[in-house]
Write an enzyme that holds these catalytic residues in place. Structure first.
Site, short mmCIF file in Angstrom:
data_model
loop_
_atom_site.label_atom_id
_atom_site.label_comp_id
_atom_site.label_asym_id
_atom_site.label_seq_id
_atom_site.Cartn_x
_atom_site.Cartn_y
_atom_site.Cartn_z
N GLY A 1 -3.56 -2.90 -2.44
CA GLY A 1 -2.16 -2.59 -2.65
C GLY A 1 -1.74 -2.81 -4.11
O GLY A 1 -2.49 -3.38 -4.91
N GLY B 1 0.82 -1.20 0.00
CA GLY B 1 0.00 0.00 0.00
C GLY B 1 0.85 1.25 0.00
O GLY B 1 2.09 1.19 0.07
N ASN C 1 -5.48 -11.84 14.68
CA ASN C 1 -4.44 -12.76 14.25
C ASN C 1 -3.04 -12.20 14.51
O ASN C 1 -2.13 -12.91 14.95
CB ASN C 1 -4.59 -13.07 12.76
N SER D 1 -5.26 -2.59 5.53
CA SER D 1 -6.66 -2.16 5.58
C SER D 1 -6.94 -1.26 4.40
O SER D 1 -6.10 -0.42 4.04
CB SER D 1 -6.96 -1.39 6.87
N TYR E 1 -5.24 -6.67 24.78
CA TYR E 1 -4.06 -7.53 24.75
C TYR E 1 -2.94 -6.94 25.60
O TYR E 1 -2.20 -7.67 26.26
CB TYR E 1 -3.58 -7.75 23.32
N GLY F 1 -2.17 -12.08 18.18
CA GLY F 1 -1.80 -13.43 18.60
C GLY F 1 -0.40 -13.79 18.17
O GLY F 1 0.37 -14.42 18.93
N LYS G 1 -13.42 -7.12 8.46
CA LYS G 1 -12.67 -8.33 8.81
C LYS G 1 -11.19 -8.05 9.06
O LYS G 1 -10.60 -8.61 9.98
CB LYS G 1 -12.84 -9.38 7.72
N TYR H 1 -15.51 1.33 8.22
CA TYR H 1 -14.11 1.69 8.43
C TYR H 1 -13.89 2.24 9.84
O TYR H 1 -12.99 1.82 10.56
CB TYR H 1 -13.69 2.73 7.40
N LYS I 1 -11.70 0.31 12.94
CA LYS I 1 -10.55 0.91 13.60
C LYS I 1 -10.78 1.10 15.09
O LYS I 1 -9.85 0.96 15.90
CB LYS I 1 -10.23 2.26 12.93
#
Length: 328
Positions: free
Chosen positions: A37, A11, A100, A76, A160, A103, A92, A146, A150
């Site tokens: 991108g 991007g 993901n 994104s 986290y 993690g 998503k 959007y 965010k």
């Protein structure tokens, strides 16, 4: 040599970050699925021993072999023309994709920086916007896909950090511009410059009284780089605080391009923010950062870049076919 994963590497902003981290001596792993991108943005890195590219959709499980020290999550859609075409994918990548990567950061013991946006402020009732402002967002409006992606991204990142002790950073990016932007991607600068280069009238949505603040890409990258290596875990605005109305900005573009186009007006899109100006007091304090490139200087560089594009690229209206990427 430290290893850094940069998602959204093909991007506009992601590709400039790849350049910066390679310049600083990092081994960069770029990741992108090319839904928005462009391979051309990273083609100059082919054959560079310090650059590795993985074509992958971060909404699927992300696996990286070996050690990983840092992650920058910039995957994104970021322009209205994109996230209005692919709303589910936008949600998503902000939710599943961020989960993901958090993690992965936890498994690798890596520090992760999340790219948020000034859009989390919505159509702000506070001006300029400080990091303490919670925003004025229509969760079910067209732009909500959007904005809310965010906002969720920020929430899960802080969860986290608090629950797992993960090293996290959050940058709230305000309007950024420079070489490698796509013409006609729905953002103001490439739209105006593309129209000027094609000899078309410049289109303003609304009466032009709405304001924006434009930050040149080199300044934005510098702020992001400084934030990653700071000790600050809560969101930080990175943008240029010099505000201008869209009407006045259109006149600047006409003067810059030396064209004689008129300005035409169309209806304002739903939930389009009327004001956008970052308060960067926090960035100045904790990062010793503020933008250096003037709008006049940055716009000249950007316009010269667009002038190098082929006639076919100038005429293209970005009607990219997303069917191969869309999932239910």
């Amino acid at each position: 040599m430290k290893n850094v994963l940069i998602t959204g590497a093909a991007g506009f902003l992601g590709s400039h970050l790849c350049d910066r981290f390679i310049k600083e001596g990092f081994h960069v792993i770029g990741m992108d699925n090319f839904i928005t991108g462009d391979k051309k943005n990273i083609s100059h890195l082919e054959g560079n021993d310090n650059f590795q590219f993985i074509e992958h959709d971060v909404t699927e499980f992300v696996k990286i072999e070996g050690e990983l020290d840092y992650i920058l999550h910039f995957a994104s859609p970021a322009s209205p023309i994109d996230y209005l075409k692919i709303p589910i994918q936008t949600l998503k990548v902000g939710s599943l994709g961020t989960h993901n990567l958090l993690g992965l950061a936890k498994a690798k013991g890596a520090r992760i920086l999340i790219a948020s946006t000034s859009e989390i402020y919505g159509d702000p009732l506070v001006h300029p916007q400080t990091e303490s402002y919670y925003g004025n967002v229509n969760t079910i409006g067209p732009r909500g896909v959007y904005d809310e992606a965010k906002r969720f991204q920020e929430s899960i990142t802080m969860a986290y950090h608090r629950f797992h002790g993960l090293e996290t950073r959050i940058v709230r990016i305000f309007n950024t511009y420079g070489p490698r932007m796509r013409l006609n991607d729905g953002r103001v600068i490439p739209a105006f410059m593309g129209q000027a280069l094609r000899g078309e009238d410049l289109t303003i949505f609304g009466d032009g009284s709405q304001t924006r603040s434009f930050c040149y890409v080199d300044d934005q990258v510098e702020g992001i780089y400084n934030l990653l290596f700071s000790d600050y875990v809560e969101p930080v605005n990175i943008g240029n605080p010099h505000e201008i109305s869209i009407k006045d900005f259109a006149e600047e573009i006409i003067k810059l391009t030396g064209t004689k186009q008129k300005v035409v007006y169309k209806d304002l899109p739903i939930d389009d923010p009327m004001q956008r100006q970052p308060d960067i007091a926090l960035a100045k304090k904790i990062l010793n950062w503020e933008p250096k490139v003037t709008r006049e200087e940055g716009l000249k560089i950007t316009f010269n870049y667009f002038k190098t594009l082929s006639a076919n690229e100038l005429l293209k209206r970005e009607h990219k076919d997303f069917k191969n990427h869309i999932r239910k």
